[in-house]
Enzyme design. Sequence first.
Site, PDB file in Angstrom:
ATOM      1  CE  LYS A  74      -3.665   2.199   2.805  1.00 15.72           C
ATOM      2  NZ  LYS A  74      -4.496   2.048   4.013  1.00 15.72           N
ATOM      3  CB  SER A 150      -7.425   4.236   3.131  1.00 15.87           C
ATOM      4  OG  SER A 150      -6.681   3.581   4.141  1.00 15.87           O
ATOM      5  CB  SER A 174      -8.208   1.507   6.027  1.00 14.32           C
ATOM      6  OG  SER A 174      -8.769   2.794   6.097  1.00 14.32           O
TER       7      SER A 174
END
Length: 472
Positions: A74, A150, A174
Amino acid sequence: MSHEVLRLDATGQARAVREGEVSARELAEAAIARIESRDGTVNAVVHRRFERALKEADDVVPGAPFAGVPTLLKDLGWAMEGEPYRAGSRVLDGMTTRRDGYAVAKLRRAGFVVLGRTNTPEFGTAITTEPVLSGPTRNPHDPRYSSGGSSGGSAAAVAAGMVAVAAASDGGGSIRIPASMCGLVGLKPSRGRVSSGPSAGEPWAGFSASGMLCRTVRDGAATLDVIAGTMPGDPYGAPAWRRPLAEEVGADPGRLRIGFLTAHPDGSAPPDADLVTAVTGAAGLLEALGHHVEPGGPSALADEDFARHFGTIVAAHVAADLDEVGRWRGRPVELEELEERNRILGAAGRGLGVVGYLASRDWIDAFRRRMAAWWEAHDLLLTPSLGVAPFRLGWLPPGDVSTAPGRTRRAVAFTSPVNATGQPAISLPLHRTADGLPVGVQLVAAAGREDLLVRVAAQIEAERPFAHPASA
């Protein structure tokens, strides 16, 4: 052969490399080909390091637990030496990091081959991955829909079969929200289980935790074994397990006391038919497996003041993060450089006094104790992972500050309290809508009890194996 090996989970891919069924390079090449064929639609991978990854695959150390297994990081946290770091924001475009974060170093020592970095909303403050910088990530199950946020880029990449596991993080849901939206297993660890160092101590006052998005429970357990562990200088650590988490897969969880909620006690997430069906179906399955299951949950969840105090702490840390970004790039971050959501958060955080911030931290401390009391008489809490039905791209209009906050609050109603308490939680893909969109259910354990979550999640998976049609 390349297509079939990508259908294996990370544990299976590692075994295939170890037993000589496929080389690390061949596996990396297959994953790269998958990214190149699918990512034009999905838009999950915002930075590709394929040439370097192939060289690393050639040099992978035999014997490492995940030797030769491709993964993605990520692009928020998860710093990797010499690689771009943008956190979904234009204010960091062109920046690179100088050293590996501790968790990244552990992944690389375990033999993972990093192919690139995944899309994320600006600074991870949204539940959908639609940054202005790199555009929206689309759900592999239906490109009209969000992949969540996210960690939406990581989730979409795993769901689309690009990699078997991808690095993620969770400050308010997230990991679990994208897992729910994309039909994956998403395990949020206990506070302090995975070090945020060396660049951070406790992101978002300890609300945020790093973990992996996977397709199987055994991958969730085995990858957490790899990245877990307190590092020198960490502010605290989670209690050690009595054995590796991977050894809990298949272990008898015993007869557990499980409460369940289909609607949020504070009324912020009214029941949706698919969420009710998902939770009641999971409750019935758990009861059939021999557990004691009954309606109910912590009374503290009904406290309407929670969202305000949680939001205060997040805003303060966003403002502090912006100041740190300014020092890193050599000039202050102006609010006008940010997306509207973060302009508001940044301004609110910069306007806070120290006393107000500490008052909210004290309130959360008391909330944590009220929540923990429920687990003295129960083992697990079962809820929807996402407090709303799967939503389309654009459901959170970027410039509409009147609509987005209320929708976000409903969506994170079941996840953000668990970030505040620091408890571990897992999202499991146990339901689909009539249109085939995944809906996850969340199981929450007492602090430090990832072992219990893995035992019961593996029991559920064995009884009702998870399907992953988008990765085919």
